[in-house]
Design a protein around this motif. Structure first.
Motif, short mmCIF file in Angstrom:
data_model
loop_
_atom_site.label_atom_id
_atom_site.label_comp_id
_atom_site.label_asym_id
_atom_site.label_seq_id
_atom_site.Cartn_x
_atom_site.Cartn_y
_atom_site.Cartn_z
N VAL A 372 45.64 62.75 40.85
CA VAL A 372 46.16 61.46 41.85
C VAL A 372 45.62 61.71 43.22
O VAL A 372 46.02 62.57 44.43
N THR A 373 45.61 60.31 43.02
CA THR A 373 44.59 60.04 44.15
C THR A 373 45.65 58.73 45.07
O THR A 373 45.72 57.86 44.62
N ASP A 374 46.01 59.35 46.65
CA ASP A 374 46.10 58.77 47.38
C ASP A 374 44.82 57.77 48.06
O ASP A 374 44.13 58.23 49.20
N ILE A 375 44.99 56.21 48.14
CA ILE A 375 43.75 55.49 49.23
C ILE A 375 44.33 54.83 50.17
O ILE A 375 45.54 54.83 50.07
N GLY A 376 43.54 54.07 50.94
CA GLY A 376 43.56 53.23 52.62
C GLY A 376 44.55 52.24 52.09
O GLY A 376 44.72 51.32 52.67
N GLY A 377 43.31 51.45 50.86
CA GLY A 377 43.69 50.39 50.46
C GLY A 377 43.25 49.89 48.68
O GLY A 377 42.98 50.79 48.34
N PRO A 378 43.55 48.53 48.59
CA PRO A 378 43.26 48.49 47.48
C PRO A 378 42.05 49.04 47.25
O PRO A 378 41.20 48.99 47.34
N LEU A 379 41.99 48.68 45.14
CA LEU A 379 40.76 49.27 44.76
C LEU A 379 40.29 47.62 44.60
O LEU A 379 41.45 47.26 43.44
N PRO A 380 39.06 47.75 44.11
CA PRO A 380 37.99 46.47 43.61
C PRO A 380 38.03 46.55 42.22
O PRO A 380 38.49 47.87 41.52
N GLY A 381 38.23 45.80 40.98
CA GLY A 381 38.90 46.19 39.60
C GLY A 381 38.01 46.17 39.22
O GLY A 381 38.05 47.13 38.21
N SER A 382 36.70 46.25 40.01
CA SER A 382 35.21 47.12 38.92
C SER A 382 35.50 48.42 39.11
O SER A 382 35.02 49.17 38.25
N ALA A 383 35.99 49.08 39.77
CA ALA A 383 36.10 50.84 40.76
C ALA A 383 37.12 50.72 39.64
O ALA A 383 36.69 52.33 39.00
N VAL A 384 38.08 50.67 39.46
CA VAL A 384 39.22 50.44 38.12
C VAL A 384 38.63 50.52 36.39
O VAL A 384 38.71 51.29 36.14
N GLN A 385 37.93 50.17 36.23
CA GLN A 385 37.11 49.34 34.90
C GLN A 385 35.64 50.75 35.32
O GLN A 385 35.83 51.93 34.04
#
Length: 407
Positions: A372-385
C-alpha cells in the motif's frame, strides 16, 4: 457508489455501518445458490454472507466487480479462499465475536443432557409425572473432553472448570493449556477418559468424517456427545445407533451435513425423535449480543478495506493495519504474487510519471504480497495501467479518486 449485498439475515448494524460510509446496501433474508448469487453480484463490490451461501470458484470468476467478502460468522469453509485471493478478493470473518454465545450453549446443553432434562420435559408435557434421579448426574467432578482448543474450546475450558468439571483437550496444533486443563496426546486418549465429548474444530476439508464408528466405539459407555462446530465432521447414522443402544447417553447437535437455506424450510435428520437428544438449528452463535458484535465487526472490516485498504485479520491476504492517508494524499493498493522485484517495479512505475512516494507498507503471506503506497498527488491513468500490466499483479485499487484521466 459502492454497492454491497448482504445475505442470510446479517444483523441490521452491518447494513447501518456500511450505509454510514456511503455504501448502497441490498439485503436478502436467505442464502442464494450458485446461479442466483452470480446474477445478484452484478456490479457488487462487497458481499456479506453467513454459513449457508457457497462462494465457489465459479461464482468468483463471474463476479469481476467483487472486491471483498465478509463471513458474518466464524467459519470460512463456505468460501474458496485461495481462489478469492487469486482473484483479488479479500475475505474477513468474525473469529471472536460469537465465542461466548457458543460456549454458553455448550454449557447449557451439557447440564441439560447430564440431568436428562429433555426426557423430564417431554414426559411432563405429556402429562406424566416422572420424578426420579435415575440417570441424572451433577456435572461437578465429571470429565469434559474438548476436541479442538481454539477460541471456543479454550473459553469453554475456563468456564467448565469454574463449574467443577475436569477438563482434558486434544488439538492437532500445539496449544497452551489454560487453568488446570490437561492436553491429551491423541483423540483416542481423550475418548478413553471423557464423560462428555464436545467438538470445536474448524471446517477444513481434512476434518470431514473425523468422528465415526471407531470414535463412538472408543467413547466411555454412558458418555454424552456434542457437536457445535461442523455437520460434516460426524457420522450421525452411527450416533443414532449408539443412542438407541444406550452406549451414548445423550447428544446435542447444532450443525448438520445439509441444512435448509432459510428459516421455515423443512428439516429432516436421523437424529430426530431420539431420547435425550437436543437438536438446534445452527444457533450456536445466534444471540442478539453476538449478532450485533458480528454485524459491527465484519462490516467495519469490509468498509475499511474498500475505503482505506486495511486488511487486518483477513483470512486470505496479507494483513496490514492502516490509518487513513493524510489530507491531500492518495493511496494505491497493489495485491500481487509474492515474487522478487515487485516493490521496485511499483516504485519505478511511479517515479517514471513524476509521482512522489510519501509512505509505503508491504506485507507478505505465503504466495501473496500486498503493498500500500501513499502518494502526494493524483496518478496518471497510464501509470495505473502499467501497474496492472506487471506480471505478478493480481489487483490494483486506487483509492480516493487518485487517478487522472488517461492522457
Amino acid at each position: 457508489m459502492v454497492k454491497a449485498l448482504l445475505l442470510e439475515n446479517v444483523h441490521s448494524l452491518g447494513r447501518e455501518t456500511l450505509e454510514k460510509a456511503g455504501v448502497e446496501v441490498t439485503t436478502l433474508k436467505g442464502a442464494l445458490d450458485e446461479d442466483e448469487l452470480i446474477a445478484a453480484l452484478d456490479g457488487v463490490e462487497m458481499l456479506g454472507i453467513r454459513s449457508k451461501t457457497q462462494v465457489t470458484a465459479r461464482v468468483l470468476d463471474n463476479a469481476p466487480s467483487l472486491t471483498t467478502i465478509g463471513a458474518f460468522c466464524i467459519g470460512t469453509n463456505q468460501i474458496d479462499l485461495a481462489h478469492a485471493a487469486t482473484n483479488g478478493v479479500a475475505v474477513f470473518n468474525a473469529p471472536f465475536s460469537n465465542t461466548r454465545s457458543v460456549v454458553e450453549l455448550a454449557i447449557a446443553e451439557i447440564i441439560a443432557l447430564t440431568r436428562r432434562l429433555t426426557e423430564k420435559d417431554k414426559a411432563l408435557h405429556g402429562g406424566v409425572w416422572d420424578k426420579s434421579a435415575d440417570g441424572a448426574h451433577e456435572v461437578r467432578g465429571r470429565t469434559l473432553g474438548i476436541v479442538g482448543y481454539g477460541n471456543i474450546g479454550t473459553q469453554l475450558s475456563v468456564v467448565a472448570e469454574a463449574l467443577g468439571l475436569r477438563v482434558v483437550f486434544y488439538d492437532t496444533a500445539e496449544k497452551l493449556a489454560l487453568g488446570n486443563a490437561t492436553r491429551m496426546s491423541s483423540l483416542d486418549d481423550l475418548l478413553d477418559v471423557a464423560d462428555i465429548v464436545t467438538l470445536h474444530v474448524d471446517g477444513r476439508a481434512g476434518n470431514a468424517g473425523m468422528f465415526g464408528a471407531a470414535q463412538f466405539e472408543r467413547m466411555k459407555p454412558g458418555a454424552i456427545f456434542l457437536n457445535l462446530s461442523r455437520g460434516f465432521l460426524v457420522d450421525y447414522a452411527t450416533l443414532r445407533e449408539r443412542i438407541l443402544a444406550g452406549t451414548v447417553a445423550g447428544a446435542a447437535v447444532d450443525v448438520f451435513p445439509v441444512e435448509p437455506k432459510s428459516a421455515g424450510e423443512a428439516f429432516d435428520s436421523e437424529l430426530r425423535d431420539l431420547p435425550n437428544v437436543i437438536l438446534t438449528p445452527h444457533v450456536g452463535g445466534s444471540t442478539e449480543e453476538a449478532q450485533q458484535d458480528i454485524g459491527l465487526f465484519v462490516s467495519a472490516k469490509l468498509r475499511d478495506y474498500v475505503t482505506v485498504g486495511a486488511t487486518g485479520l483477513s483470512v486470505n491476504v496479507p494483513p496490514l493495519i492502516l490509518d487513513r492517508p493524510r489530507e491531500g494524499a492518495y493511496r494505491i493498493a497493489h495485491l500481487h504474487r509474492n515474487v522478487p522485484g515487485v516493490l521496485a517495479g511499483v516504485n519505478q512505475t511511479l517515479s517514471a510519471v513524476g509521482v512522489n512516494v510519501e509512505s509505503q507498507v508491504l506485507g507478505t503471506s505465503g504466495e501473496l504480497g500486498y503493498v500500500v503506497t501513499d502518494i502526494g498527488g493524483p496518478l496518471p491513468g497510464s501509470a495505473v495501467q502499467a501497474l496492472e500490466d506487471m506480471d505478478p499483479t493480481i489487483r490494483v485499487r486506487v483509492l480516493d479518486q487518485a487517478v487522472l484521466p488517461a492522457g
